[in-house]
Design a protein around this motif. Structure first.
Motif, PDB file in Angstrom:
ATOM      1  N   ALA A 152       0.836  -1.200   0.000  1.00 13.41           N
ATOM      2  CA  ALA A 152       0.000   0.000   0.000  1.00 13.41           C
ATOM      3  C   ALA A 152       0.871   1.250   0.000  1.00 13.41           C
ATOM      4  O   ALA A 152       0.586   2.222  -0.718  1.00 13.41           O
ATOM      5  CB  ALA A 152      -0.927  -0.011   1.213  1.00 13.41           C
ATOM      6  N   PHE A 153       1.939   1.237   0.783  1.00 16.83           N
ATOM      7  CA  PHE A 153       2.845   2.387   0.838  1.00 16.83           C
ATOM      8  C   PHE A 153       3.551   2.580  -0.503  1.00 16.83           C
ATOM      9  O   PHE A 153       3.683   3.715  -0.991  1.00 16.83           O
ATOM     10  CB  PHE A 153       3.863   2.173   1.964  1.00 16.83           C
ATOM     11  N   ALA A 154       3.986   1.484  -1.124  1.00 18.56           N
ATOM     12  CA  ALA A 154       4.640   1.574  -2.432  1.00 18.56           C
ATOM     13  C   ALA A 154       3.660   2.086  -3.488  1.00 18.56           C
ATOM     14  O   ALA A 154       4.029   2.897  -4.344  1.00 18.56           O
ATOM     15  CB  ALA A 154       5.191   0.206  -2.833  1.00 18.56           C
ATOM     16  N   GLY A 155       2.415   1.646  -3.429  1.00 23.20           N
ATOM     17  CA  GLY A 155       1.399   2.138  -4.360  1.00 23.20           C
ATOM     18  C   GLY A 155       1.125   3.612  -4.167  1.00 23.20           C
ATOM     19  O   GLY A 155       0.963   4.357  -5.136  1.00 23.20           O
ATOM     20  N   PHE A 156       1.092   4.055  -2.907  1.00 25.82           N
ATOM     21  CA  PHE A 156       0.897   5.477  -2.630  1.00 25.82           C
ATOM     22  C   PHE A 156       2.050   6.298  -3.183  1.00 25.82           C
ATOM     23  O   PHE A 156       1.842   7.352  -3.792  1.00 25.82           O
ATOM     24  CB  PHE A 156       0.762   5.693  -1.123  1.00 25.82           C
ATOM     25  N   LEU A 157       3.276   5.832  -2.992  1.00 25.75           N
ATOM     26  CA  LEU A 157       4.436   6.556  -3.517  1.00 25.75           C
ATOM     27  C   LEU A 157       4.406   6.618  -5.041  1.00 25.75           C
ATOM     28  O   LEU A 157       4.711   7.656  -5.634  1.00 25.75           O
ATOM     29  CB  LEU A 157       5.732   5.894  -3.041  1.00 25.75           C
ATOM     30  N   ALA A 158       4.016   5.520  -5.684  1.00 25.03           N
ATOM     31  CA  ALA A 158       3.936   5.512  -7.139  1.00 25.03           C
ATOM     32  C   ALA A 158       2.867   6.479  -7.633  1.00 25.03           C
ATOM     33  O   ALA A 158       3.093   7.232  -8.589  1.00 25.03           O
ATOM     34  CB  ALA A 158       3.643   4.088  -7.633  1.00 25.03           C
ATOM     35  N   ALA A 159       1.711   6.490  -6.978  1.00 27.93           N
ATOM     36  CA  ALA A 159       0.641   7.411  -7.371  1.00 27.93           C
ATOM     37  C   ALA A 159       1.055   8.860  -7.152  1.00 27.93           C
ATOM     38  O   ALA A 159       0.771   9.731  -7.986  1.00 27.93           O
ATOM     39  CB  ALA A 159      -0.628   7.089  -6.582  1.00 27.93           C
ATOM     40  N   ALA A 160       1.756   9.129  -6.059  1.00 28.77           N
ATOM     41  CA  ALA A 160       2.220  10.485  -5.794  1.00 28.77           C
ATOM     42  C   ALA A 160       3.240  10.927  -6.836  1.00 28.77           C
ATOM     43  O   ALA A 160       3.214  12.072  -7.297  1.00 28.77           O
ATOM     44  CB  ALA A 160       2.828  10.563  -4.392  1.00 28.77           C
ATOM     45  N   LEU A 161       4.122  10.019  -7.235  1.00 30.56           N
ATOM     46  CA  LEU A 161       5.125  10.346  -8.247  1.00 30.56           C
ATOM     47  C   LEU A 161       4.472  10.617  -9.597  1.00 30.56           C
ATOM     48  O   LEU A 161       4.835  11.573 -10.294  1.00 30.56           O
ATOM     49  CB  LEU A 161       6.128   9.197  -8.376  1.00 30.56           C
ATOM     50  N   ILE A 162       3.474   9.830  -9.958  1.00 35.53           N
ATOM     51  CA  ILE A 162       2.765  10.039 -11.224  1.00 35.53           C
ATOM     52  C   ILE A 162       2.033  11.372 -11.198  1.00 35.53           C
ATOM     53  O   ILE A 162       2.072  12.138 -12.165  1.00 35.53           O
ATOM     54  CB  ILE A 162       1.798   8.862 -11.495  1.00 35.53           C
ATOM     55  N   VAL A 219       1.640  17.228 -12.872  1.00 34.44           N
ATOM     56  CA  VAL A 219       1.641  18.647 -12.517  1.00 34.44           C
ATOM     57  C   VAL A 219       2.888  19.325 -13.065  1.00 34.44           C
ATOM     58  O   VAL A 219       2.828  20.439 -13.587  1.00 34.44           O
ATOM     59  CB  VAL A 219       1.538  18.812 -10.983  1.00 34.44           C
ATOM     60  N   PHE A 220       4.030  18.647 -12.980  1.00 38.79           N
ATOM     61  CA  PHE A 220       5.283  19.211 -13.469  1.00 38.79           C
ATOM     62  C   PHE A 220       5.223  19.429 -14.976  1.00 38.79           C
ATOM     63  O   PHE A 220       5.612  20.492 -15.477  1.00 38.79           O
ATOM     64  CB  PHE A 220       6.438  18.271 -13.112  1.00 38.79           C
ATOM     65  N   VAL A 221       4.717  18.442 -15.721  1.00 37.13           N
ATOM     66  CA  VAL A 221       4.645  18.563 -17.181  1.00 37.13           C
ATOM     67  C   VAL A 221       3.655  19.653 -17.575  1.00 37.13           C
ATOM     68  O   VAL A 221       3.923  20.443 -18.479  1.00 37.13           O
ATOM     69  CB  VAL A 221       4.264  17.202 -17.811  1.00 37.13           C
ATOM     70  N   GLU A 222       2.511  19.722 -16.898  1.00 35.76           N
ATOM     71  CA  GLU A 222       1.536  20.772 -17.212  1.00 35.76           C
ATOM     72  C   GLU A 222       2.107  22.156 -16.914  1.00 35.76           C
ATOM     73  O   GLU A 222       1.918  23.092 -17.692  1.00 35.76           O
ATOM     74  CB  GLU A 222       0.247  20.556 -16.412  1.00 35.76           C
ATOM     75  N   GLY A 223       2.826  22.286 -15.804  1.00 36.20           N
ATOM     76  CA  GLY A 223       3.434  23.567 -15.466  1.00 36.20           C
ATOM     77  C   GLY A 223       4.518  23.961 -16.446  1.00 36.20           C
ATOM     78  O   GLY A 223       4.615  25.121 -16.851  1.00 36.20           O
TER      79      GLY A 223
END
Length: 52
Positions: free
Chosen positions: A15-25, A30-34
């Motif tokens: 669950a923690f690894a999935g959360f980190l992956a979702a946060a990175l995505i 946001v970075f690409v849109e900015g």
């Protein structure tokens, strides 16, 4: 002595690894849109083929 993870610990780790992956995505989106907005800001109001 070897310590084996229990099933519950594995669930928490996944669950923690999935959360980190979702946060990175999400951060990458946001970075690409900015970056796209920063690069193309001058062209937004000069678009010829923009539809109302």
């Amino acid at each position: 002595m070897v310590v084996h993870s229990t099933f519950f610990q594995k669930v928490i780790i996944c669950a923690f690894a999935g959360f980190l992956a979702a946060a990175l995505i999400q951060w990458a989106k946001v970075f690409v849109e900015g970056a796209d907005d920063a690069l193309n800001k001058g062209y937004k109001h000069h678009a010829v083929m923009s539809s109302p």
